[in-house]
Design a protein around this motif. Structure first.
Motif, PDB file in Angstrom:
ATOM      1  N   ARG A 111      -8.196   1.029   2.911  1.00 30.26           N
ATOM      2  CA  ARG A 111      -9.025   2.151   3.367  1.00 30.26           C
ATOM      3  C   ARG A 111     -10.281   1.678   4.075  1.00 30.26           C
ATOM      4  NH1 ARG A 111      -8.530   4.378  -1.685  1.00 30.26           N
ATOM      5  NH2 ARG A 111      -6.613   5.591  -1.765  1.00 30.26           N
ATOM      6  N   SER A 156      -2.246  -4.640  -7.804  1.00 27.04           N
ATOM      7  CA  SER A 156      -1.689  -3.287  -7.940  1.00 27.04           C
ATOM      8  C   SER A 156      -1.740  -2.533  -6.615  1.00 27.04           C
ATOM      9  CB  SER A 156      -2.459  -2.498  -8.993  1.00 27.04           C
ATOM     10  OG  SER A 156      -3.769  -2.221  -8.524  1.00 27.04           O
ATOM     11  N   GLN A 157      -0.950  -1.496  -6.542  1.00 22.05           N
ATOM     12  CA  GLN A 157      -0.920  -0.628  -5.367  1.00 22.05           C
ATOM     13  C   GLN A 157      -2.278   0.039  -5.161  1.00 22.05           C
ATOM     14  OE1 GLN A 157       2.632   1.811  -4.934  1.00 22.05           O
ATOM     15  NE2 GLN A 157       1.419   3.539  -4.231  1.00 22.05           N
ATOM     16  N   THR A 158      -2.938   0.410  -6.241  1.00 18.79           N
ATOM     17  CA  THR A 158      -4.247   1.066  -6.147  1.00 18.79           C
ATOM     18  C   THR A 158      -5.275   0.160  -5.494  1.00 18.79           C
ATOM     19  OG1 THR A 158      -3.792   2.391  -8.123  1.00 18.79           O
ATOM     20  CG2 THR A 158      -6.103   2.165  -7.466  1.00 18.79           C
ATOM     21  N   ASP A 199      -4.532  -0.106  -1.827  1.00 19.81           N
ATOM     22  CA  ASP A 199      -4.952   1.113  -1.130  1.00 19.81           C
ATOM     23  C   ASP A 199      -6.452   1.111  -0.878  1.00 19.81           C
ATOM     24  OD1 ASP A 199      -2.364   2.064  -1.110  1.00 19.81           O
ATOM     25  OD2 ASP A 199      -2.641   3.402  -2.847  1.00 19.81           O
ATOM     26  N   ASN A 200      -7.227   0.700  -1.879  1.00 17.90           N
ATOM     27  CA  ASN A 200      -8.679   0.681  -1.738  1.00 17.90           C
ATOM     28  C   ASN A 200      -9.132  -0.287  -0.679  1.00 17.90           C
ATOM     29  OD1 ASN A 200      -8.984   2.637  -3.743  1.00 17.90           O
ATOM     30  ND2 ASN A 200      -9.253   1.130  -5.377  1.00 17.90           N
ATOM     31  N   SER A 221       0.832  -1.205   0.000  1.00 24.58           N
ATOM     32  CA  SER A 221       0.000   0.000   0.000  1.00 24.58           C
ATOM     33  C   SER A 221       0.866   1.254   0.000  1.00 24.58           C
ATOM     34  CB  SER A 221      -0.915   0.006   1.232  1.00 24.58           C
ATOM     35  OG  SER A 221      -0.137   0.197   2.405  1.00 24.58           O
ATOM     36  N   THR A 222       0.269   2.350  -0.370  1.00 24.96           N
ATOM     37  CA  THR A 222       0.963   3.645  -0.373  1.00 24.96           C
ATOM     38  C   THR A 222       1.312   4.082   1.032  1.00 24.96           C
ATOM     39  OG1 THR A 222      -0.210   4.331  -2.371  1.00 24.96           O
ATOM     40  CG2 THR A 222       0.782   6.067  -1.041  1.00 24.96           C
TER      41      THR A 222
END
Length: 489
Positions: free
Chosen positions: A485, A476-478, A481-482, A431-432
């Motif tokens: 969250r 993916s990182q996106t 992240d989702n 994750s970011t």
């Protein structure tokens, strides 16, 4: 045109550097401070105009650049009292230059003493005892320094003299830092330019406890580029300037400044809560903006760590040059897979890839590990890479024919009880927010397992739930992240 004492000092130092081999200076861990950095460091001190005299220490003084910069700053501030300067420097080649530079300071209320002895071993510290003639502990109002950056053996005289702070083979810079704290008067201030490696990890834990129990951090400057700090030198460490005050009163804020250049033309300031920088876990977090402060605030709400979740990261077990006799480039009935960082590709493990020595031929238990599910993480990344944490999911079901596998020591691994656990850990570390957290914590390009194990994380149950959500989707990182969250906010 008359030159200022500082300009003269810089000019003479440049001539000295040009006429002395870099190898000779490296022997002492000697990197001379630039004029702009010296002026910046000197300006960080608060000068008490009410004091009748100021006693200053510059340990590892080199050519005296920092001393002369501080003397200039004190007089320019309007202070008119007596200034006493003590310099330690045991490089005989530079002693003459140091004396010349200090003698050129035209000030009738200024005295200096140069001690050509070892700053560390010439005084008592903590439990250390010595056979030399004991000198009463001297204390100073202001201490400035660019201490030598040099790793020394654990049985070196300096290390044994301050053994209560050492863990393994220490670096001279933090021994100088600790001795400076020892020499600092109550209410006194110290400004040092040092690597930032001391801020986290087990290696510097004893030193951090010592520093934080005796002093308060008031100011930190962070350099965005490590190759522009010491002109003409190859310095691989991230560098910082720190100011501490020997005081038991904790300030509400720490001022953190940053610049990408050593001339401070792009200087930025950020005032941050003391508790955000100095954490309960004993680490020092170098935050430079509100976004980074928010990241720390968000993750610190989490109640667990990898260690408390029994998901401890470890370092790969095979060191190539020590195990050449069991490494193989071709498979046989007696070989097992050996995984390197090159096998981590886009969140997956791709093996074999035609690399030399991708197999290991041994039944030695110390060279093998169970073929189960893991999260592999690269130990080293390049400075310019976008992500510091780069990981790949290893599933034992992809290689069912092997009872054992092995890992080279340039990757870290976390053993997982299930595929969902491996996927869930991937959500975290890919994750970011976790990548940014680790960059705040550690300025080097090495991923340290001790630091990862102490990062705040959700419960193991939550990690598995996140893994179930990721499994079968894009890595993916996106996407990570989702998912994250939904569980962390």
């Amino acid at each position: 045109m008359l030159m200022s004492p500082l300009s003269e000092t810089i000019y003479r130092t440049s001539s000295f550097v040009g006429s002395n081999a870099k190898a000779d200076r490296k022997k002492y861990g000697q990197f001379f401070t630039s004029e702009s950095i010296a002026v910046f460091m000197a300006a960080m001190f608060h000068i008490d105009m009410e004091k009748k005299s100021l006693k200053i220490l510059d340990a590892g003084a080199g050519s005296g650049i920092l001393s002369v910069a501080l003397l200039s700053r004190i007089r320019e501030s309007g202070y008119s009292g007596l200034i006493e300067l003590v310099c330690y420097e045991n490089d005989e080649k530079v002693l003459g230059l140091l004396a010349q530079n200090l003698a050129s300071v035209n000030d009738s209320d200024f005295t200096f003493e140069i001690r050509g002895e070892n700053y560390i071993t010439s005084q008592d510290f903590g439990r250390s005892t010595s056979l030399f003639e004991q000198r009463d502990r001297e204390t100073y109002d202001l201490i400035i320094g660019n201490p030598p950056y040099k790793k020394i053996p654990k049985d070196a005289p300096e290390a044994t003299h301050m053994d209560e702070l050492c863990y393994g083979a220490p670096n001279l810079y933090f021994l100088f830092f600790a001795m400076g704290i020892h020499n600092l008067k109550e209410g006194g201030e110290l400004v040092y330019i040092i690597p930032r490696s001391w801020t986290s990890g087990a290696y510097f834990e004893r030193f951090r406890k010592y520093m934080l129990s005796h002093c308060m951090i008031t100011d930190i400057h962070i350099f965005g580029s490590r190759d522009k700090i010491f002109d003409g030198e190859t310095v691989l460490q991230e560098t910082m300037i720190i100011k501490i005050r020997k005081d038991s009163t904790r300030p509400s804020k720490i001022r953190i400044s940053s610049s990408d250049t050593s001339d401070f033309s792009d200087l930025k300031y950020f005032d941050v809560d003391y508790d955000t920088v100095v954490s309960n876990n004993g680490y020092v977090y170098l935050v430079t903006n509100d976004q980074e402060a928010d990241i720390l605030s968000t993750l610190r709400k989490l109640p667990f760590t990898l260690a408390s979740d029994d998901l401890r990261m470890k370092t790969g077990i095979i060191v190539d040059f020590r195990t050449k006799d069991v490494l193989r480039s071709e498979p046989s009935e007696s070989t097992y897979p050996l995984f390197y960082s090159q096998h981590i590709k886009a969140g997956r493990i791709v093996w074999p890839v035609g690399k030399e020595n991708e197999f290991i031929d041994t039944e030695r238990k110390g060279y093998l590990q169970e073929n189960t599910n893991y999260l592999f993480v690269k130990r080293f990344t390049a400075k310019e890479e976008k992500r510091r944490l780069q990981c790949g999911i290893y599933l034992s079901s992809d290689y069912p024919e092997y009872k054992y596998i092995s890992t080279q020591n340039k990757i870290n691994y976390i053993k997982c009880d299930s595929q969902e656990e491996a996927y869930g850990l991937y959500v975290l570390l890919n994750s970011t927010i976790y990548d940014q957290y680790y960059r705040i914590l550690n300025g080097s390009t090495q991923v340290n397992s001790t630091e990862i194990n102490n990062m705040p994380v959700p419960s193991k149950e939550t990690i598995c739930k996140m893994g179930k959500e990721l499994k079968g989707t894009d890595l993916s990182q996106t996407v990570c992240d989702n998912i994250l969250r939904k569980w962390i906010n």
